[in-house]
Structures are given as C-alpha cells and as structure tokens.
Design a protein around this motif. Structure first.
Motif, PDB file in Angstrom:
ATOM      1  N   GLU A  65      28.343  53.176  55.921  1.00 28.61           N
ATOM      2  CA  GLU A  65      26.933  53.515  55.927  1.00 28.61           C
ATOM      3  C   GLU A  65      26.543  52.780  53.989  1.00 28.61           C
ATOM      4  OE1 GLU A  65      24.771  55.740  56.615  1.00 28.61           O
ATOM      5  OE2 GLU A  65      25.482  55.315  58.324  1.00 28.61           O
ATOM      6  N   ARG A  66      27.514  52.888  52.998  1.00 31.43           N
ATOM      7  CA  ARG A  66      27.465  51.529  51.604  1.00 31.43           C
ATOM      8  C   ARG A  66      28.737  51.005  51.496  1.00 31.43           C
ATOM      9  NH1 ARG A  66      28.875  53.710  47.447  1.00 31.43           N
ATOM     10  NH2 ARG A  66      27.630  53.154  46.357  1.00 31.43           N
ATOM     11  N   LEU A  67      28.291  50.264  50.499  1.00 21.86           N
ATOM     12  CA  LEU A  67      29.610  49.375  50.650  1.00 21.86           C
ATOM     13  C   LEU A  67      29.789  48.202  49.477  1.00 21.86           C
ATOM     14  CD1 LEU A  67      31.789  47.516  51.829  1.00 21.86           C
ATOM     15  CD2 LEU A  67      29.987  45.559  52.734  1.00 21.86           C
ATOM     16  N   THR A  68      30.383  48.072  48.414  1.00 18.01           N
ATOM     17  CA  THR A  68      30.667  47.725  47.510  1.00 18.01           C
ATOM     18  C   THR A  68      31.393  46.995  47.146  1.00 18.01           C
ATOM     19  OG1 THR A  68      33.238  48.970  46.398  1.00 18.01           O
ATOM     20  CG2 THR A  68      30.834  50.018  46.082  1.00 18.01           C
ATOM     21  N   PRO A  69      31.659  45.976  46.199  1.00 16.56           N
ATOM     22  CA  PRO A  69      32.476  44.279  46.623  1.00 16.56           C
ATOM     23  C   PRO A  69      33.842  44.637  46.407  1.00 16.56           C
ATOM     24  CG  PRO A  69      30.574  44.125  44.725  1.00 16.56           C
ATOM     25  CD  PRO A  69      30.331  45.487  45.037  1.00 16.56           C
ATOM     26  N   LYS A  70      33.937  45.901  45.853  1.00 15.84           N
ATOM     27  CA  LYS A  70      35.669  46.108  45.762  1.00 15.84           C
ATOM     28  C   LYS A  70      36.008  46.508  47.009  1.00 15.84           C
ATOM     29  CE  LYS A  70      39.297  49.112  43.894  1.00 15.84           C
ATOM     30  NZ  LYS A  70      39.110  50.277  41.999  1.00 15.84           N
ATOM     31  N   GLU A  71      35.219  47.294  47.559  1.00 23.12           N
ATOM     32  CA  GLU A  71      35.495  47.062  49.364  1.00 23.12           C
ATOM     33  C   GLU A  71      35.686  46.224  50.249  1.00 23.12           C
ATOM     34  OE1 GLU A  71      33.639  51.497  49.856  1.00 23.12           O
ATOM     35  OE2 GLU A  71      31.973  50.406  50.136  1.00 23.12           O
ATOM     36  N   VAL A  72      34.683  45.406  49.810  1.00 25.06           N
ATOM     37  CA  VAL A  72      34.990  43.869  50.595  1.00 25.06           C
ATOM     38  C   VAL A  72      35.892  43.057  50.309  1.00 25.06           C
ATOM     39  CG1 VAL A  72      33.681  41.835  50.403  1.00 25.06           C
ATOM     40  CG2 VAL A  72      32.392  43.936  50.620  1.00 25.06           C
ATOM     41  N   ALA A  73      36.210  43.073  49.628  1.00 18.95           N
ATOM     42  CA  ALA A  73      37.943  42.855  48.713  1.00 18.95           C
ATOM     43  C   ALA A  73      39.660  43.219  49.141  1.00 18.95           C
ATOM     44  CB  ALA A  73      37.575  42.779  47.341  1.00 18.95           C
ATOM     45  N   PRO A  97      22.650  50.149  55.890  1.00 17.43           N
ATOM     46  CA  PRO A  97      21.079  50.635  56.182  1.00 17.43           C
ATOM     47  C   PRO A  97      20.825  49.437  55.280  1.00 17.43           C
ATOM     48  CG  PRO A  97      22.723  52.524  56.051  1.00 17.43           C
ATOM     49  CD  PRO A  97      23.569  51.382  56.395  1.00 17.43           C
ATOM     50  N   TRP A  98      21.918  49.150  53.529  1.00 20.05           N
ATOM     51  CA  TRP A  98      21.107  48.449  52.938  1.00 20.05           C
ATOM     52  C   TRP A  98      22.921  47.539  52.219  1.00 20.05           C
ATOM     53  CZ3 TRP A  98      22.100  48.465  46.956  1.00 20.05           C
ATOM     54  CH2 TRP A  98      20.916  47.434  46.263  1.00 20.05           C
ATOM     55  N   ILE A  99      23.114  46.001  51.919  1.00 22.04           N
ATOM     56  CA  ILE A  99      23.399  45.673  51.343  1.00 22.04           C
ATOM     57  C   ILE A  99      23.583  45.035  50.077  1.00 22.04           C
ATOM     58  CG2 ILE A  99      26.141  43.887  51.295  1.00 22.04           C
ATOM     59  CD1 ILE A  99      25.146  44.181  54.815  1.00 22.04           C
ATOM     60  N   SER A 100      23.860  45.703  48.859  1.00 20.27           N
ATOM     61  CA  SER A 100      23.797  44.965  47.417  1.00 20.27           C
ATOM     62  C   SER A 100      23.687  43.636  47.261  1.00 20.27           C
ATOM     63  CB  SER A 100      24.251  45.429  45.778  1.00 20.27           C
ATOM     64  OG  SER A 100      25.365  44.830  45.958  1.00 20.27           O
ATOM     65  N   ILE A 112      32.676  36.944  55.731  1.00 15.41           N
ATOM     66  CA  ILE A 112      31.845  37.482  56.321  1.00 15.41           C
ATOM     67  C   ILE A 112      30.465  37.605  56.913  1.00 15.41           C
ATOM     68  CG2 ILE A 112      32.422  40.264  56.494  1.00 15.41           C
ATOM     69  CD1 ILE A 112      34.840  39.986  54.839  1.00 15.41           C
ATOM     70  N   ASP A 113      29.819  38.260  57.635  1.00 15.78           N
ATOM     71  CA  ASP A 113      28.707  38.040  58.469  1.00 15.78           C
ATOM     72  C   ASP A 113      28.449  39.869  57.744  1.00 15.78           C
ATOM     73  OD1 ASP A 113      28.516  35.395  59.775  1.00 15.78           O
ATOM     74  OD2 ASP A 113      29.611  36.654  61.714  1.00 15.78           O
ATOM     75  N   TYR A 114      27.225  39.286  57.906  1.00 13.50           N
ATOM     76  CA  TYR A 114      26.748  40.897  56.956  1.00 13.50           C
ATOM     77  C   TYR A 114      24.800  40.599  57.780  1.00 13.50           C
ATOM     78  CZ  TYR A 114      24.838  38.112  53.118  1.00 13.50           C
ATOM     79  OH  TYR A 114      23.536  37.852  52.447  1.00 13.50           O
ATOM     80  N   LEU A 115      24.245  42.410  58.165  1.00 13.48           N
ATOM     81  CA  LEU A 115      23.008  42.480  58.594  1.00 13.48           C
ATOM     82  C   LEU A 115      23.230  43.572  58.370  1.00 13.48           C
ATOM     83  CD1 LEU A 115      20.851  41.590  61.694  1.00 13.48           C
ATOM     84  CD2 LEU A 115      21.424  44.068  60.493  1.00 13.48           C
ATOM     85  N   ASP A 116      21.777  44.176  57.271  1.00 13.06           N
ATOM     86  CA  ASP A 116      21.278  45.454  57.017  1.00 13.06           C
ATOM     87  C   ASP A 116      19.574  45.457  57.293  1.00 13.06           C
ATOM     88  OD1 ASP A 116      19.208  44.781  55.757  1.00 13.06           O
ATOM     89  OD2 ASP A 116      20.912  44.887  53.016  1.00 13.06           O
ATOM     90  N   LEU A 117      19.691  46.733  57.617  1.00 18.30           N
ATOM     91  CA  LEU A 117      18.373  46.957  58.066  1.00 18.30           C
ATOM     92  C   LEU A 117      16.867  46.771  57.352  1.00 18.30           C
ATOM     93  CD1 LEU A 117      19.287  50.450  59.592  1.00 18.30           C
ATOM     94  CD2 LEU A 117      19.854  47.978  60.661  1.00 18.30           C
ATOM     95  N   THR A 118      17.141  46.336  55.848  1.00 14.23           N
ATOM     96  CA  THR A 118      15.553  45.386  55.015  1.00 14.23           C
ATOM     97  C   THR A 118      15.364  44.237  54.587  1.00 14.23           C
ATOM     98  OG1 THR A 118      17.254  44.881  53.111  1.00 14.23           O
ATOM     99  CG2 THR A 118      17.192  47.522  53.475  1.00 14.23           C
ATOM    100  N   GLY A 119      16.418  43.581  55.740  1.00 17.72           N
ATOM    101  CA  GLY A 119      16.333  42.103  55.971  1.00 17.72           C
ATOM    102  C   GLY A 119      17.356  41.089  55.657  1.00 17.72           C
ATOM    103  N   ASN A 120      18.407  41.811  54.740  1.00 17.70           N
ATOM    104  CA  ASN A 120      19.027  41.050  53.730  1.00 17.70           C
ATOM    105  C   ASN A 120      20.102  40.699  55.281  1.00 17.70           C
ATOM    106  OD1 ASN A 120      19.094  40.648  51.409  1.00 17.70           O
ATOM    107  ND2 ASN A 120      19.294  42.672  52.112  1.00 17.70           N
ATOM    108  N   GLU A 137      15.749  43.456  51.238  1.00 18.88           N
ATOM    109  CA  GLU A 137      15.185  44.566  49.304  1.00 18.88           C
ATOM    110  C   GLU A 137      16.509  43.268  48.905  1.00 18.88           C
ATOM    111  OE1 GLU A 137      12.702  45.431  48.867  1.00 18.88           O
ATOM    112  OE2 GLU A 137      11.447  45.899  50.942  1.00 18.88           O
ATOM    113  N   GLN A 138      16.269  43.272  47.723  1.00 15.25           N
ATOM    114  CA  GLN A 138      17.271  42.944  46.797  1.00 15.25           C
ATOM    115  C   GLN A 138      17.599  44.282  45.678  1.00 15.25           C
ATOM    116  OE1 GLN A 138      18.810  39.651  46.699  1.00 15.25           O
ATOM    117  NE2 GLN A 138      17.984  39.815  48.929  1.00 15.25           N
ATOM    118  N   ARG A 139      16.507  45.568  45.658  1.00 11.98           N
ATOM    119  CA  ARG A 139      16.780  46.995  45.458  1.00 11.98           C
ATOM    120  C   ARG A 139      16.560  47.312  45.942  1.00 11.98           C
ATOM    121  NH1 ARG A 139      14.169  47.214  39.479  1.00 11.98           N
ATOM    122  NH2 ARG A 139      14.041  44.580  39.199  1.00 11.98           N
TER     123      ARG A 139
END
Length: 383
Positions: A65-73, A97-100, A112-120, A137-139
């Motif tokens: 649902e949400r993701l931080t760089p710390k969680e990625v690492a 839904p969105w990845i910063s 690691i591959d990724y896809l969010d619903l805003t087009g990233n 979206e970058q914001r």
C-alpha cells in the motif's frame, strides 16, 4: 479485517491490466493468486508473462500500500536475493498505488521491478527480452495515505531542519537539532524517523551518524515550489540588473552591513558565482516578509513595480532559515549554498539545472561550507 486487505485484489487487478496494456496483444499476462498469502514469504501473487513464442517469465508479486526506501533495503532486497537463489528465471516485482522517486531509485539499484498505478514502471527481463522504463507521478497523488505521525518535508519547520542537517556534519541528537533549529523535540524526532525511512539519514541508536545531504536537498526541493511559496513581487530595474547589484555592493561598502539581513541574492545570479551554467535570467532577492520591507528595498534599489516583463523578483522570506549562514561574494550578500541549491532546484525554467551544478560545487568543496559541529551553525561564509 485489515482495511488494506480489501484494496489488495483491486490493486492487483489494475496492475494486471496496466501491464497487459503496456506489453500489447502479442503477450499473455496471467495472474495466479492461489497458494499465495501474506505470510513470511511476502509473495502475494504470481504473474506469468508469456511471449508469442511461448517463452515466459514468472513475476513474484509483493503488493504494498505504501513503500519507503528503508523497507526496500531492509525487507525487499533480501527477498529479491532469495528469489534469485531459488529460481534464476523468476523476478520480484513490487506493485503499489504510488511509489516515490526515492523508493523507485532504491528498487532499481537492487534490481527489483516495480509498477504503480500512476505510471511509474520499471521491468527488465532478459528472456523473453522486456525493457520497460516509464515515469508517472513524481509527487504523491491526492488521497495517497501518509502516516499522520511522520511529517513530510514541506513547510517552514522542515526547511529549517533540512538546512541544519545539510550545513552541519553529524553526529548529533534530536535534542541538539531541536535546540539549534528552535523546534520542538517531538517534531524533530518524528521528522528524523521519516528521513531515516527515506534513507536520507542514518542513526546509531538515537544519534544521527550520517546525512545524505545531496539527496535530502533534492527531496526537499521536489516537495516545494520556489515561486509559489515566496509570493514574488515583479520589479523592473530601469538602469539594468548590474546597477542593482552595484547598489547592493555599495550598501555593504558604505557600512550598511545590516543589508545582509535585509536583502539576500538567490537564484540564477547567485548560482552563477559557483556554477556558470547559463546567462541572463531574473535577479531574485529575498526580503523580510513584511510588505513594507519590499517597498523600502525597492525604493532603495531604484526598482519599479511591474505586472509583466520583470527583470528583478523580490521574494518574501517567510522563515528565519533563509537568513542562516549567508555568503559574501564580491561584496554582495547571498543566501547560503544549501538554500541556493534548494531555491534553484525548486525554481522554474533552467534553474533546476543550475541547482544540480551548485550541488556539484558543494560536493567538491564540502569542507569550505559544511560546519564541523552544531556550534558552527551560525557562521557565515566568504568565498
């Protein structure tokens, strides 16, 4: 029931359709959820991507649902390594839904591959050959949930702490930062938690041990807009911008040193002192927020208000952090380097490129502007 559970099937369905649309009719994209749960494996589903020649790749999906760089690492990187050890063909894909931008960067660095619903989207597969890199979206979009306990890098208080973290080398504690920035300890502690999630700082226990000051400045700038937050007043310099700069120099030479606290140069003209990327542009001057200050400064500098065609902008400084650690360049006072980088990166037109050039200068000359400890946080710099 966890409310996130209700959104996960819908998130997977939308991501499935988005991936199918990206690959086109010559590809088959099938989702398998049976046998997957939110257990220790962290794999919520499997997506099989099959080319027209029958070659396929399994994507092991982690829904977030949400993701931080710390969680990625800390969480996803070890999981991706395990996937690669167990199955050299399968790949880990994060769907959210969105990845910063910072989380995207961390995911790419971990392959690691990724896809969010805003087009990233980032998907790189050797066989069958798939390379997709798209920017959405970058914001954070409206309605994207952020934990209320962790403040963002927007706002005046955040600006004050960002500049202090950038301008002074660690180590230091939240209490020390709060004291020097004149902020509450709870607020500073919460913001440090958020910065640690973004891998912008590292802590040993309660002590900040490292600050990625370049990434911190970029992230703060990404969340702000120079012209929106400073409410600029357009001015015309009848005798030209060089005459205005000469007048500012005269203020200091004539003993009117208080003008360093009344007017500070920022933007392209200030950046040109360190990174001559471009010529021209508007002269941007910070003045104290009170409207009468702008009128007085305009009168002293011989400026005329205009509704369009301004070659000078008076920017309202809404927090004291603007005036912290200024620089004297050839007799003219400018904002500190970290403030200059922030202003340029969050400014219009070619200013972000100038901001990046300022960051390069800062990296090459760090000892000359970055203080050794918090006791140096009120110093000025002379170049």
């Amino acid at each position: 029931m966890d409310p996130d559970d209700e959104t996960r099937p819908d998130l997977l369905e939308q991501a499935h359709q988005a991936l199918q649309d990206l690959l086109g009719p010559g590809w088959e994209v099938a989702v398998q959820t049976e046998g997957h749960s939110r257990g220790d494996s962290g794999i919520d589903a499997r997506i099989h991507v099959r080319a027209s020649d029958g070659m396929f790749v399994p994507l092991l999906v982690s829904l977030r649902e949400r993701l931080t760089p710390k969680e990625v690492a800390a969480v996803l990187a070890p999981r991706a390594d395990l996937v690669r050890q167990v199955d050299q063909v399968a790949r880990l894909m994060v769907i959210s839904p969105w990845i910063s931008p910072m989380s995207q960067q961390e995911l790419r660095s971990r392959d690691i591959d990724y896809l969010d619903l805003t087009g990233n989207v980032s998907l790189r597969v050797n066989r069958p050959a798939i390379v997709i890199q798209m920017q959405g979206e970058q914001r954070a979009p409206a309605g994207y949930r952020q934990p209320a306990s962790k403040p963002a890098l927007t706002g005046l208080k955040a600006a004050r702490l960002v500049r202090l973290l950038a301008d002074v080398r660690p180590p230091y504690r939240a209490t020390d930062l709060a004291h020097h920035a004149e902020l509450s300890v709870p607020y500073v502690s919460r913001l440090l938690d958020s910065l640690e999630d973004q891998l912008l700082i590292h802590r040993d226990g309660k002590i900040v041990s490292d600050v990625d000051w370049q990434a911190l400045i970029r992230e703060r700038a990404r969340q702000t807009d120079l012209l929106r937050t400073t409410e600029p007043i357009g001015m015309l310099a009848p005798n030209g911008v060089p005459a205005v700069r000469d007048r500012l120099r005269d203020f200091h030479r004539d003993g009117m040193g208080e003008y360093r606290r009344e007017v500070l140069v920022t933007g392209s003209y200030a950046a040109r002192s360190f990174a001559p990327v471009s010529v021209g542009g508007q002269l941007m001057l910070y003045v104290q927020e009170h409207p009468m200050n702008a009128d007085r400064v305009a009168d002293e500098l011989g400026l005329l208000p205009v509704s369009e065609g301004a070659d000078v902008l008076l920017l309202r400084a809404k927090d004291r952090s603007i005036w912290e650690r200024p620089m004297e360049i050839s007799g003219v006072w400018q904002v500190g380097l970290s403030q200059l980088a922030l202003d340029c990166l969050s400014g219009p037109g070619r200013m972000p490129a100038e901001g990046e050039a300022v960051l390069e200068f800062m990296a090459a000359h760090e000892p000359s502007w970055r203080g050794p400890d918090l006791s140096s946080s009120h110093r000025t710099a002379v170049f």
